[in-house]
Design an enzyme around this catalytic site. Structure first.
Site, mmCIF file in Angstrom:
data_model
loop_
_atom_site.group_PDB
_atom_site.id
_atom_site.type_symbol
_atom_site.label_atom_id
_atom_site.label_comp_id
_atom_site.label_asym_id
_atom_site.label_seq_id
_atom_site.Cartn_x
_atom_site.Cartn_y
_atom_site.Cartn_z
ATOM 1 N N HIS A 145 37.703 38.862 38.945
ATOM 2 C CA HIS A 145 38.561 37.496 39.300
ATOM 3 C C HIS A 145 38.656 37.015 40.308
ATOM 4 O O HIS A 145 38.888 37.856 41.050
ATOM 5 C CB HIS A 145 40.230 37.534 39.175
ATOM 6 C CG HIS A 145 41.319 36.829 38.543
ATOM 7 N ND1 HIS A 145 41.484 35.638 39.445
ATOM 8 C CD2 HIS A 145 41.382 36.790 37.127
ATOM 9 C CE1 HIS A 145 42.566 35.001 38.673
ATOM 10 N NE2 HIS A 145 42.587 35.125 37.959
ATOM 11 N N HIS A 146 38.509 35.500 40.708
ATOM 12 C CA HIS A 146 38.567 34.937 42.022
ATOM 13 C C HIS A 146 39.060 35.509 43.213
ATOM 14 O O HIS A 146 38.901 35.348 44.124
ATOM 15 C CB HIS A 146 38.253 33.861 41.790
ATOM 16 C CG HIS A 146 37.478 32.848 43.074
ATOM 17 N ND1 HIS A 146 37.252 32.754 44.244
ATOM 18 C CD2 HIS A 146 36.345 31.675 42.239
ATOM 19 C CE1 HIS A 146 36.847 32.186 44.889
ATOM 20 N NE2 HIS A 146 36.533 30.833 43.748
#
Length: 470
Positions: A145-146
Site C-alpha cells: 500500500h502506498h
C-alpha cells in the site's frame, strides 16, 4: 509522538496527512493505492532463502508487521500498531503458472493483484514468487500500500530483501518486534488528550506569529504585503494547479487496470537529454509526451496541452526507511511540439517553472485539512482532482549494481504505481544500465493499449535518436 522500534524502522506511529488521505480515500475503489513491484528473475529462487529474507526484513522494518488502526469514529489520525496475529504465510506465497507463461501472462497476473483490495486488518503488503515462466525464468511480485512507502522508500526496503551476490549470506540477528499496541479506544483517548494539552501551545504560536506579522507590517508595510501576496499566489498555484481540459480521447474511466512495460537504454536517454540541453528526466517526459502526441494523432486531433501530474522527491538523507516524502505537482504539459528537441526544452521550462515556485507542495498545504474530512467527502474531493490528470509520471532511481533474490538474479525491475482515477500512470525505474518503464493504464481511457505502447515506443525512439552515436 511515539515511534516504532528498530534502527531503520523508527518512524512515527501516526500516519501523516498525505498517508491518511491515501488510506481513507479508498472508500472509493477507484482511489485504491497499491504499488506493484515486478522483478523478473533469471531462475527460480530458493524458497527457504526467500522466507528467511522476508522474516528478517519484517523484523528490521517493524512497519511490515504493523496494521493500520483507526480511532473510534474516525475522529483522529490513523496509526500504525503491531499486528498481534502477524504470520508471514499470510503475506508471502508462491505459485506456478500452468503452462510456460510469457510476459503478457505475468503482467496480467500482476495487474490482477493490484485490483484485489488489501485486508485492512493486517499489514497492507503481500509478496509472491511466480515460477514456470518461459526459459526457466521466475518472477517476484511485491504489492504494498502506498501509505507504507513511496517509490524511494520501497527501493530502500527492497535492498534489504536483495543481495549483491548470488551465494547465500547470513543476516545479522534482529529481535522480533513487539506484538502489543493500543486499542482503538486507547488510541482515541490518547489523541484527544494530546489535542487538549496542545491547545495552549498552539494558541501561543498563533499569538506569536500574529505579533511578528504585525511588527513587520509596522516597520516594512509594503515589503510585507508584497511578500505575503507572492506567497499566497504561489500557494494557490501549487494547490489548485492549472485548469486544463481533459483530453476528449481519454475521457473514459473504470475500475480496470492494465499493465504494460518496456525497456530503454539509460545511457542513451541521458545522452539524448544532454544533447537537447536537458536532463534525463526532461528526455523521459518528452518521450512520454511524444507517445501521447502520436496516440492522439492516430485517433483524432492533438490538444495543445495535457493535464499532467508528477511527484517531486522531498526525502532527506536522515529520513527513516519507508514512509512518504514527496510533493505532488500538476502542470499543463505541452503536446504541440513535433520536434523532440523543442519538446525537451519546452517541458524542461515548464517543469522548472513549476518546481521553482516558492510553494511547491500544494498538496502538502491542504492535506492536513482534507485528511480530517469524512472519508466519503475526502474521496469525492480527492477523486475529482486526480481523475482530471490524463498523464501522471514518476522517475525513481533503482538498483545501480547487480541484485539477487535468494540465488536468482534480478534482470529487470518494474514499479507499477497506483492510478487514482486518471488515464495512465507511467514510472521509470533505473536498473543497472536499463530504464524499466512501467505503465499502469485504465483501458476505458486508453482503449487501444497495443497502439498506445507502439506510440510510446516511437516517442522514446525519436528522443533516443538525439543521442550521439556511442
Amino acid at each position: 509522538m511515539t515511534t516504532g522500534t528498530g534502527e531503520l524502522g523508527s518512524t512515527p506511529s501516526e500516519m501523516n496527512p498525505l498517508e491518511t488521505m491515501m488510506w481513507r480515500a479508498e472508500v472509493d475503489p477507484r482511489l485504491r493505492s497499491p504499488v506493484i513491484i515486478l522483478d523478473l528473475l533469471d531462475t527460480a529462487p530458493d524458497w527457504d532463502r526467500v522466507v528467511a529474507s522476508h522474516e528478517w526484513a519484517t523484523r528490521f522494518v517493524p512497519r511490515l508487521r504493523e496494521r493500520v488502526l483507526e480511532p473510534w469514529g474516525d475522529w483522529g489520525t490513523p496509526a500504525w500498531v503491531p499486528d498481534p496475529d502477524f504470520a508471514l504465510p499470510n503475506h508471502l506465497g508462491r505459485e506456478k503458472v500452468t503452462c510456460a507463461g510469457g510476459w503478457r501472462e505475468l503482467l496480467d497476473l500482476a495487474a490482477s493483484m493490484a485490483l484485489t483490495p488489501f485486508d485492512r486488518e493486517r499489514p497492507p503488503w503481500e509478496a509472491r514468487i511466480v515460477t514456470g515462466l518461459e526459459g526457466g525464468r521466475a518472477a517476484y511480485i511485491l504489492k504494498v500500500h502506498h501509505s507504507v512507502a513511496d517509490g524511494l522508500g520501497l527501493v530502500q526496503i527492497l535492498r534489504m530483501l536483495h543481495s549483491g551476490v548470488r551465494e547465500h549470506t547470513d543476516h545479522p540477528d534482529h529481535p522480533e518486534p513487539d506484538r502489543h499496541g493500543p486499542s482503538r479506544w486507547g488510541l482515541t483517548v490518547t489523541q484527544a488528550a494530546r489535542a487538549v494539552v496542545g491547545v495552549p501551545t498552539r494558541a501561543a504560536g498563533v499569538v506569536s506569529a500574529g505579533a511578528g506579522l504585525l511588527g513587520r507590517l509596522v516597520t516594512r508595510p509594503l515589503a510585507t504585503v508584497s511578500d505575503g501576496s507572492a506567497f499566497l499566489g504561489s500557494a494557490l498555484r501549487a494547490a489548485v494547479g492549472p485548469v486544463v481540459p481533459r483530453s476528449p480521447l481519454l475521457r473514459g474511466r473504470s475500475l480496470e487496470r492494465r499493465f504494460e512495460a518496456l525497456d530503454v537504454d539509460l545511457g542513451a536517454l541521458k545522452a539524448a537529454g544532454r544533447a537537447a540541453g536537458g536532463s534525463l528526466n526532461d528526455a523521459y517526459l518528452a518521450a512520454l509526451l511524444g507517445g501521447m502526441r502520436r496516440y492522439h494523432r492516430r485517433f483524432g486531433a492533438i490538444p495543445e496541452h495535457l493535464a499532467m501530474g508528477m511527484p517531486v522527491n522531498t526525502r532527506d538523507r536522515d529520513d527513516p526507511v519507508g514512509g512518504n516524502h514527496w510533493a505532488g505537482t500538476r502542470f499543463a504539459a505541452p503536446l504541440g511540439d513535433a520536434d523532440p528537441v523543442a519538446r525537451i526544452r519546452h517541458v524542461r521550462e515548464v517543469v522548472r517553472r513549476t518546481t521553482g515556485e516558492r510553494v511547491v507542495d500544494g498538496l502538502g498545504l491542504i492535506a492536513p485539512l482534507l485528511a480530517v474530512l469524512p472519508p466519503p467527502l475526502l474521496a469525492l474531493i480527492q477523486g475529482g482532482a486526480t481523475s482530471a490528470n490524463d498523464l501522471q509520471a514518476s522517475n525513481v532511481r533503482g538498483m545501480t549494481g547487480p541484485a539477487y533474490l535468494a540465488g536468482a538474479q534480478i534482470v529487470r525491475s518494474y514499479a507499477f504505481a497506483p492510478l487514482p482515477g486518471g488515464a495512465t500512470m507511467i514510472t521509470l525505474t533505473s536498473h543497472g544500465d536499463t530504464c524499466c518503464v512501467a505503465v499502469t493504464l485504465d483501458p476505458a481511457a486508453i482503449t487501444d493499449p497495443d497502439a498506445f505502447v507502439e506510440d510510446l515506443r516511437a516517442g522514446f525512439d525519436e528522443v533516443l535518436a538525439l543521442a550521439p552515436a556511442r
